[in-house]
Write a protein that holds these residues in place. Structure first.
Motif, PDB file in Angstrom:
ATOM      1  N   ASP A  79       0.811  -1.218   0.000  1.00  0.00           N
ATOM      2  CA  ASP A  79       0.000   0.000   0.000  1.00  0.00           C
ATOM      3  C   ASP A  79       0.847   1.272   0.000  1.00  0.00           C
ATOM      4  OD1 ASP A  79      -2.226  -1.663   0.087  1.00  0.00           O
ATOM      5  OD2 ASP A  79      -2.418  -1.524   2.259  1.00  0.00           O
ATOM      6  N   LEU A  80       1.807   1.351   0.900  1.00  0.00           N
ATOM      7  CA  LEU A  80       2.611   2.563   1.003  1.00  0.00           C
ATOM      8  C   LEU A  80       3.388   2.862  -0.281  1.00  0.00           C
ATOM      9  CD1 LEU A  80       3.593   5.004   2.555  1.00  0.00           C
ATOM     10  CD2 LEU A  80       5.307   3.531   3.660  1.00  0.00           C
ATOM     11  N   PRO A  81       4.059   1.893  -0.907  1.00  0.00           N
ATOM     12  CA  PRO A  81       4.749   2.215  -2.169  1.00  0.00           C
ATOM     13  C   PRO A  81       3.810   2.748  -3.261  1.00  0.00           C
ATOM     14  CG  PRO A  81       5.589   0.160  -1.294  1.00  0.00           C
ATOM     15  CD  PRO A  81       4.394   0.535  -0.451  1.00  0.00           C
ATOM     16  N   LEU A  82       2.596   2.229  -3.334  1.00  0.00           N
ATOM     17  CA  LEU A  82       1.638   2.742  -4.326  1.00  0.00           C
ATOM     18  C   LEU A  82       1.244   4.182  -4.024  1.00  0.00           C
ATOM     19  CD1 LEU A  82      -0.678  -0.378  -4.784  1.00  0.00           C
ATOM     20  CD2 LEU A  82       1.023   0.514  -6.393  1.00  0.00           C
ATOM     21  N   ILE A  83       1.022   4.478  -2.754  1.00  0.00           N
ATOM     22  CA  ILE A  83       0.682   5.846  -2.366  1.00  0.00           C
ATOM     23  C   ILE A  83       1.845   6.778  -2.684  1.00  0.00           C
ATOM     24  CG2 ILE A  83       0.165   7.362  -0.406  1.00  0.00           C
ATOM     25  CD1 ILE A  83      -1.232   4.894   0.902  1.00  0.00           C
TER      26      ILE A  83
END
Length: 120
Positions: A79-83
């Motif tokens: 999730d964090l890398p996509l954000i």
């Protein structure tokens, strides 16, 4: 301007955020020249994109995102890398950095161990 964003999961119960708010204050006290902010993945505000928009308006040029998670689970790994990819595209003038989950750090684990052994 530089910023550190303490990135936490979030919860429906607002009391859950209390230790993260204390961590934010402790970190801000240690780094008075850096904007230290708290952001949440879900259930609580501000979300990371909204916080970055605010920091961008304030002229922030570098944002370090520190996941205050115990482990490198799906939120930190997926999730964090996509954000962050989306934020990098939206704010190309800002340098984004991120670390692994705080709970994966050896020093953090030792501090937790020290706490645990005092409970006997």
């Amino acid at each position: 301007m530089k910023a550190i964003v303490l990135f936490a999961h979030g919860a429906r119960d607002p009391r859950w955020a209390a230790p993260f708010e204390r961590l934010q204050k402790l970190t801000q006290d240690a780094l008075p020249e850096v904007a230290v902010r708290l952001s949440f993945l879900e259930f609580m505000s501000p979300a990371l994109p909204a916080l970055v928009a605010e920091l961008a308006q304030q002229g922030c040029q570098q944002i370090s995102v520190v996941p205050v998670f115990l482990g490198q689970g799906g939120h930190v790994l997926r999730d964090l890398p996509l954000i962050l990819d989306s934020l990098r595209a939206d704010y190309p003038a800002i340098q984004f950095r991120h670390s692994g989950a705080v709970g994966e750090d050896a020093g953090v684990l030792m501090a937790m161990r020290d706490y645990c052994v005092t409970q006997i």
